[in-house]
Design a protein around this motif. Structure first.
Motif, PDB file in Angstrom:
ATOM      1  N   ALA A  60       0.903  -1.243   0.044  1.00 12.54           N
ATOM      2  CA  ALA A  60       0.057  -0.189  -0.144  1.00 12.54           C
ATOM      3  C   ALA A  60       0.910   1.213   0.207  1.00 12.54           C
ATOM      4  CB  ALA A  60      -0.687   0.162   1.199  1.00 12.54           C
ATOM      5  N   ALA A  61       1.960   1.345   0.892  1.00 11.32           N
ATOM      6  CA  ALA A  61       2.694   2.593   0.589  1.00 11.32           C
ATOM      7  C   ALA A  61       3.403   2.708  -0.713  1.00 11.32           C
ATOM      8  CB  ALA A  61       3.578   2.299   1.842  1.00 11.32           C
ATOM      9  N   LYS A  62       3.907   1.610  -1.262  1.00 12.14           N
ATOM     10  CA  LYS A  62       4.393   1.822  -2.512  1.00 12.14           C
ATOM     11  C   LYS A  62       3.295   2.103  -3.721  1.00 12.14           C
ATOM     12  CE  LYS A  62       8.059  -1.929  -1.912  1.00 12.14           C
ATOM     13  NZ  LYS A  62       8.489  -2.820  -2.266  1.00 12.14           N
ATOM     14  N   ALA A  63       2.099   1.693  -3.561  1.00 20.59           N
ATOM     15  CA  ALA A  63       1.056   1.909  -4.582  1.00 20.59           C
ATOM     16  C   ALA A  63       0.613   3.481  -4.235  1.00 20.59           C
ATOM     17  CB  ALA A  63      -0.057   0.876  -4.425  1.00 20.59           C
ATOM     18  N   ARG A  93      -5.922 -10.890  -2.238  1.00 26.31           N
ATOM     19  CA  ARG A  93      -5.109 -10.378  -3.181  1.00 26.31           C
ATOM     20  C   ARG A  93      -5.386 -10.598  -4.522  1.00 26.31           C
ATOM     21  NH1 ARG A  93      -1.762  -8.039  -4.527  1.00 26.31           N
ATOM     22  NH2 ARG A  93       0.678  -8.995  -4.158  1.00 26.31           N
ATOM     23  N   GLU A  94      -5.611 -12.005  -4.832  1.00 26.59           N
ATOM     24  CA  GLU A  94      -6.096 -12.649  -5.869  1.00 26.59           C
ATOM     25  C   GLU A  94      -7.221 -12.052  -6.673  1.00 26.59           C
ATOM     26  OE1 GLU A  94      -6.282 -15.679  -9.159  1.00 26.59           O
ATOM     27  OE2 GLU A  94      -4.485 -14.981  -7.849  1.00 26.59           O
ATOM     28  N   ALA A  95      -8.319 -12.042  -5.802  1.00 21.46           N
ATOM     29  CA  ALA A  95      -9.549 -11.251  -6.405  1.00 21.46           C
ATOM     30  C   ALA A  95      -9.323  -9.790  -6.821  1.00 21.46           C
ATOM     31  CB  ALA A  95     -10.570 -11.317  -5.272  1.00 21.46           C
ATOM     32  N   GLU A  96      -8.635  -9.109  -6.039  1.00 20.21           N
ATOM     33  CA  GLU A  96      -8.203  -7.598  -6.577  1.00 20.21           C
ATOM     34  C   GLU A  96      -7.501  -7.516  -7.746  1.00 20.21           C
ATOM     35  OE1 GLU A  96      -6.386  -3.501  -4.879  1.00 20.21           O
ATOM     36  OE2 GLU A  96      -5.312  -5.479  -4.247  1.00 20.21           O
ATOM     37  N   ILE A  97      -6.412  -8.343  -8.040  1.00 19.62           N
ATOM     38  CA  ILE A  97      -5.647  -8.386  -9.326  1.00 19.62           C
ATOM     39  C   ILE A  97      -6.469  -8.843 -10.180  1.00 19.62           C
ATOM     40  CG2 ILE A  97      -3.669  -9.576 -10.502  1.00 19.62           C
ATOM     41  CD1 ILE A  97      -2.213  -9.505  -7.605  1.00 19.62           C
ATOM     42  N   LYS A  98      -7.189  -9.892 -10.239  1.00 24.11           N
ATOM     43  CA  LYS A  98      -8.018 -10.572 -11.125  1.00 24.11           C
ATOM     44  C   LYS A  98      -9.008  -9.504 -11.708  1.00 24.11           C
ATOM     45  CE  LYS A  98      -9.343 -14.831 -10.748  1.00 24.11           C
ATOM     46  NZ  LYS A  98      -9.941 -15.899 -10.334  1.00 24.11           N
ATOM     47  N   HIS A  99      -9.870  -9.046 -10.568  1.00 27.18           N
ATOM     48  CA  HIS A  99     -10.907  -7.878 -11.261  1.00 27.18           C
ATOM     49  C   HIS A  99     -10.227  -6.819 -11.705  1.00 27.18           C
ATOM     50  CE1 HIS A  99     -13.323 -10.535  -8.500  1.00 27.18           C
ATOM     51  NE2 HIS A  99     -14.446  -9.904  -9.163  1.00 27.18           N
ATOM     52  N   GLY A 177      -2.400 -13.527  -8.297  1.00 22.28           N
ATOM     53  CA  GLY A 177      -2.108 -13.011  -9.712  1.00 22.28           C
ATOM     54  C   GLY A 177      -1.415 -13.864 -10.648  1.00 22.28           C
ATOM     55  N   TYR A 178      -0.718 -14.915 -10.299  1.00 24.53           N
ATOM     56  CA  TYR A 178       0.053 -15.980 -11.217  1.00 24.53           C
ATOM     57  C   TYR A 178      -1.217 -16.653 -12.211  1.00 24.53           C
ATOM     58  CZ  TYR A 178       2.532 -19.865 -13.135  1.00 24.53           C
ATOM     59  OH  TYR A 178       3.158 -20.586 -13.870  1.00 24.53           O
ATOM     60  N   PHE A 179      -0.691 -16.531 -13.412  1.00 21.88           N
ATOM     61  CA  PHE A 179      -1.605 -17.460 -14.508  1.00 21.88           C
ATOM     62  C   PHE A 179      -0.600 -18.354 -15.201  1.00 21.88           C
ATOM     63  CE2 PHE A 179      -4.092 -18.738 -17.991  1.00 21.88           C
ATOM     64  CZ  PHE A 179      -5.436 -18.671 -17.584  1.00 21.88           C
ATOM     65  N   PRO A 180      -1.037 -19.598 -14.930  1.00 20.74           N
ATOM     66  CA  PRO A 180       0.079 -20.556 -15.682  1.00 20.74           C
ATOM     67  C   PRO A 180       0.139 -20.578 -16.940  1.00 20.74           C
ATOM     68  CG  PRO A 180      -1.954 -21.762 -14.660  1.00 20.74           C
ATOM     69  CD  PRO A 180      -1.945 -20.223 -14.427  1.00 20.74           C
ATOM     70  N   PRO A 181       1.326 -20.885 -17.583  1.00 17.76           N
ATOM     71  CA  PRO A 181       1.438 -21.039 -19.160  1.00 17.76           C
ATOM     72  C   PRO A 181       0.525 -22.155 -19.595  1.00 17.76           C
ATOM     73  CG  PRO A 181       3.240 -21.998 -18.036  1.00 17.76           C
ATOM     74  CD  PRO A 181       2.307 -21.096 -16.992  1.00 17.76           C
ATOM     75  N   ARG A 212       6.509  -2.947 -11.672  1.00 16.32           N
ATOM     76  CA  ARG A 212       5.204  -3.430 -12.692  1.00 16.32           C
ATOM     77  C   ARG A 212       4.137  -3.826 -12.011  1.00 16.32           C
ATOM     78  NH1 ARG A 212       7.132  -4.918 -19.022  1.00 16.32           N
ATOM     79  NH2 ARG A 212       8.578  -3.245 -19.344  1.00 16.32           N
ATOM     80  N   LEU A 213       4.220  -4.703 -11.122  1.00 16.70           N
ATOM     81  CA  LEU A 213       3.154  -5.192 -10.300  1.00 16.70           C
ATOM     82  C   LEU A 213       2.523  -4.091  -9.515  1.00 16.70           C
ATOM     83  CD1 LEU A 213       1.330  -7.615  -9.245  1.00 16.70           C
ATOM     84  CD2 LEU A 213       3.244  -7.869  -7.428  1.00 16.70           C
ATOM     85  N   ILE A 214       3.214  -3.180  -9.053  1.00 16.09           N
ATOM     86  CA  ILE A 214       2.839  -2.047  -8.426  1.00 16.09           C
ATOM     87  C   ILE A 214       1.723  -1.292  -9.217  1.00 16.09           C
ATOM     88  CG2 ILE A 214       3.002   0.125  -6.983  1.00 16.09           C
ATOM     89  CD1 ILE A 214       3.534  -2.524  -5.414  1.00 16.09           C
ATOM     90  N   ALA A 215       2.546  -1.049 -10.420  1.00 18.18           N
ATOM     91  CA  ALA A 215       1.413  -0.191 -11.695  1.00 18.18           C
ATOM     92  C   ALA A 215       0.353  -0.865 -11.827  1.00 18.18           C
ATOM     93  CB  ALA A 215       2.615   0.095 -12.658  1.00 18.18           C
ATOM     94  N   GLU A 216       0.461  -2.284 -12.180  1.00 16.96           N
ATOM     95  CA  GLU A 216      -0.663  -3.207 -12.498  1.00 16.96           C
ATOM     96  C   GLU A 216      -1.789  -2.921 -11.401  1.00 16.96           C
ATOM     97  OE1 GLU A 216      -1.824  -7.491 -14.293  1.00 16.96           O
ATOM     98  OE2 GLU A 216      -0.541  -7.259 -12.263  1.00 16.96           O
TER      99      GLU A 216
END
Length: 270
Positions: A60-63, A93-99, A177-181, A212-216
């Motif tokens: 949160a501090a970085k974002a 965390r997964e839900a936020e990244i996915k949404h 947030g990881y999506f397998p190949p 880039r993760l923080i930017a995403e």
């Protein structure tokens, strides 16, 4: 003859033994399959710690260095479905990244459809073209039921692939947030991966990945607010003053995606 009778008796015994062996093998196979799908006893001690409240405060501090950590509902202290706090944070965390990712697609897609931009080829095999609309939700209403079902089926496949092929689950110490190949052995002809389909980021440093993760995360949060701003302005005129006169009115129900297609076929429900 006696020799023939003995030979026949031995064959019968051999067949019975073979049948018994096959039955035993079949039963063992069924039991092992059932055991694979049987629920395992939950154990908080076995849950690896990958996401804690302290980790959220750092992110949160970085974002957002100004607001930093903000959790008025105290979700970071919750324990969903009787799991641990770490597992709950992993889920959130997964839900936020996915949404956030879905919202980024939706935000761009809304602008594209609102400007009447479509592919030059037909949308369906029968020659039906892509709908040209001024209000993006109307494009969804105008596509066929079969197209809608195909979209939902594809979403379901992506959800299954993420859950079944990610190794360690995000609620048990895995990476949110990881999506397998995609595996070319399973998918005929192979497929481009959702992340880095052309392998351009193979040599990216861990520091760059973290930035880039923080930017995403920030872009996803902004997109979630943006797409709901579009939808609200189209449904309730004046609800978003900055968009007044820009977003045309939408008569449908944006929160009931099947209200203009599949659901009417079932008639009234009251």
């Amino acid at each position: 003859t006696k020799a023939a009778w003995l030979f026949s008796k031995r064959r019968v015994k051999a067949r019975r033994a073979q049948s018994s062996t096959m039955k035993t093998t079949l039963i063992a196979s069924l039991l092992s399959t059932a055991a694979a799908f049987a629920p395992q006893p939950a154990s908080r001690a076995s849950t690896a710690v990958s996401e804690t409240k302290a980790d959220l405060e750092v992110i949160a501090a970085k974002a957002n260095p100004i607001i930093k950590f903000y959790d008025p509902l105290n979700l970071s202290g919750a324990e969903f479905w009787g799991t641990s706090n770490e597992a709950t944070i992993g889920f959130l965390r997964e839900a936020e990244i996915k949404h956030g990712r879905v919202a980024m697609f939706a935000f761009v897609g809304y602008i594209v459809h609102a400007n009447g931009i479509t592919f030059p080829w037909a949308m369906q095999m029968d020659g039906t073209p892509f709908p040209k609309v001024s209000n993006a939700p109307e494009a969804w209403d105008q596509i066929s039921d079969s197209a809608k079902l195909q979209i939902f089926a594809f979403i379901g496949f992506l959800e299954y692939w993420r859950e079944a092929n990610s190794g360690q689950h995000y609620m048990s110490g895995g990476k949110p947030g990881y999506f397998p190949p995609f595996d070319a052995k399973i998918i005929p002809g192979g497929a481009l991966n959702l992340y880095d389909p052309f392998g351009l980021n193979k040599n990216m440093s861990e520091e760059t990945k973290e930035k880039r993760l923080i930017a995403e995360i920030n872009n996803g949060r902004a997109a979630m607010l943006g797409i709901f701003g579009f939808i609200s302005a189209g449904k309730v005129e004046g609800s978003v003053p900055a968009l007044s006169g820009i977003i045309p009115h939408y008569d449908g129900d944006p929160m009931a995606p099947m209200s203009e297609s599949i659901l009417p076929h079932f008639g009234t429900l009251n």
